[in-house]
Design an enzyme around this catalytic site. Sequence first.
Site, PDB file in Angstrom:
ATOM      1  N   ASP A 146     -61.016 -32.106 -21.258  1.00 24.72           N
ATOM      2  CA  ASP A 146     -59.988 -32.447 -22.245  1.00 24.72           C
ATOM      3  C   ASP A 146     -59.494 -31.197 -22.964  1.00 24.72           C
ATOM      4  OD1 ASP A 146     -60.697 -35.068 -21.652  1.00 24.72           O
ATOM      5  OD2 ASP A 146     -62.118 -35.166 -23.327  1.00 24.72           O
TER       6      ASP A 146
HETATM    7  N1  URA Z   1     -66.305 -35.804 -21.098  1.00 23.81           N
HETATM    8  C1  URA Z   1     -65.350 -35.866 -22.049  1.00 23.81           C
HETATM    9  O1  URA Z   1     -65.316 -36.798 -22.837  1.00 23.81           O
HETATM   10  N2  URA Z   1     -64.458 -34.877 -22.106  1.00 23.81           N
HETATM   11  C2  URA Z   1     -64.471 -33.823 -21.283  1.00 23.81           C
HETATM   12  O2  URA Z   1     -63.616 -32.943 -21.395  1.00 23.81           O
HETATM   13  C3  URA Z   1     -65.477 -33.760 -20.316  1.00 23.81           C
HETATM   14  C4  URA Z   1     -66.385 -34.775 -20.247  1.00 23.81           C
END
Ligand code: URA
Length: 267
Positions: free
Chosen positions: A126
């Site tokens: 993310d």
């Molecule tokens: N899990 C998440 O919630 N976000 C990420 O970026 C990676 C794993």
Amino acid sequence: MTGGDDLEPPLWEQLAEQRAELPQGIRLQKVLAATGWGSRRVCEELIAAGRVTVNGAVAELGRRVDPDHDRVELDGAPIGVRPGLVYYLLNKPVGVVATSKDTHGRPTVVDLVPADPRVFSVGRLDADTEGLLLMTNDGDLANRIAHPSHGVDKEYLVEVDGGRVSAGGLRALRDGVELDDGPTAPAKVSQPQPGVLRLTIHEGRNRQVRRMCEAIGHPVTRLVRTRIGPVTDRSLPPGEWRELTTDERRRLTEAVARSGHRYDPSL
Ligand code: URA
């Protein structure tokens, strides 16, 4: 006196005969060693153990191959690094998106690595998540690492709201929690400090760690990916990248192959 010439075939014929007798190709253990699978001795052992196939058939010791044309695999995964393929490890900072273009004009991870050859990120991270991200132009490896069925572990350091996570909360994460897209696979979890979790999962579902922690009543306040399979690096500063070492590439390929799934080019 030319009697010798009558008895011996001309030199060029001798050479042609010798060439015809020369074994074709390169010894398999030499090819394996050259692509980083260990010493020739170690590679001979891999072959002797039946772990190496050439064009789908288990290879015997002494086998020679043409690395440009023969498909050599170890435990079902291709061994070679084709020319032109690059493998970067990036420490992604917060606020940078892990796609090649962002509709909101935010900086992207491709802005942080060399532009040529064009690479893409492996799996998702993310925009508000930090940490390790692989970038490559090797589509096969990228698909195999990102595919949940291949089970490459990803480890995260997670800071959560709400203080210490109870034993029940940790157990729920370990057993698998119910999310709106189905239950999660069992995770490895420890709590090195109250409210800080070290969480290892092998699935790659959208915002999975955030949703898992939310489900046990501890929303995530900071999320850092600290390991992808065997690849980790505590000294790579945020925003910096480096190339994977041959050994890391080898261990990554091994980790994918060890998950017990054969390489499927259609993935
Ligand atoms: N899990 C998440 O919630 N976000 C990420 O970026 C990676 C794993």
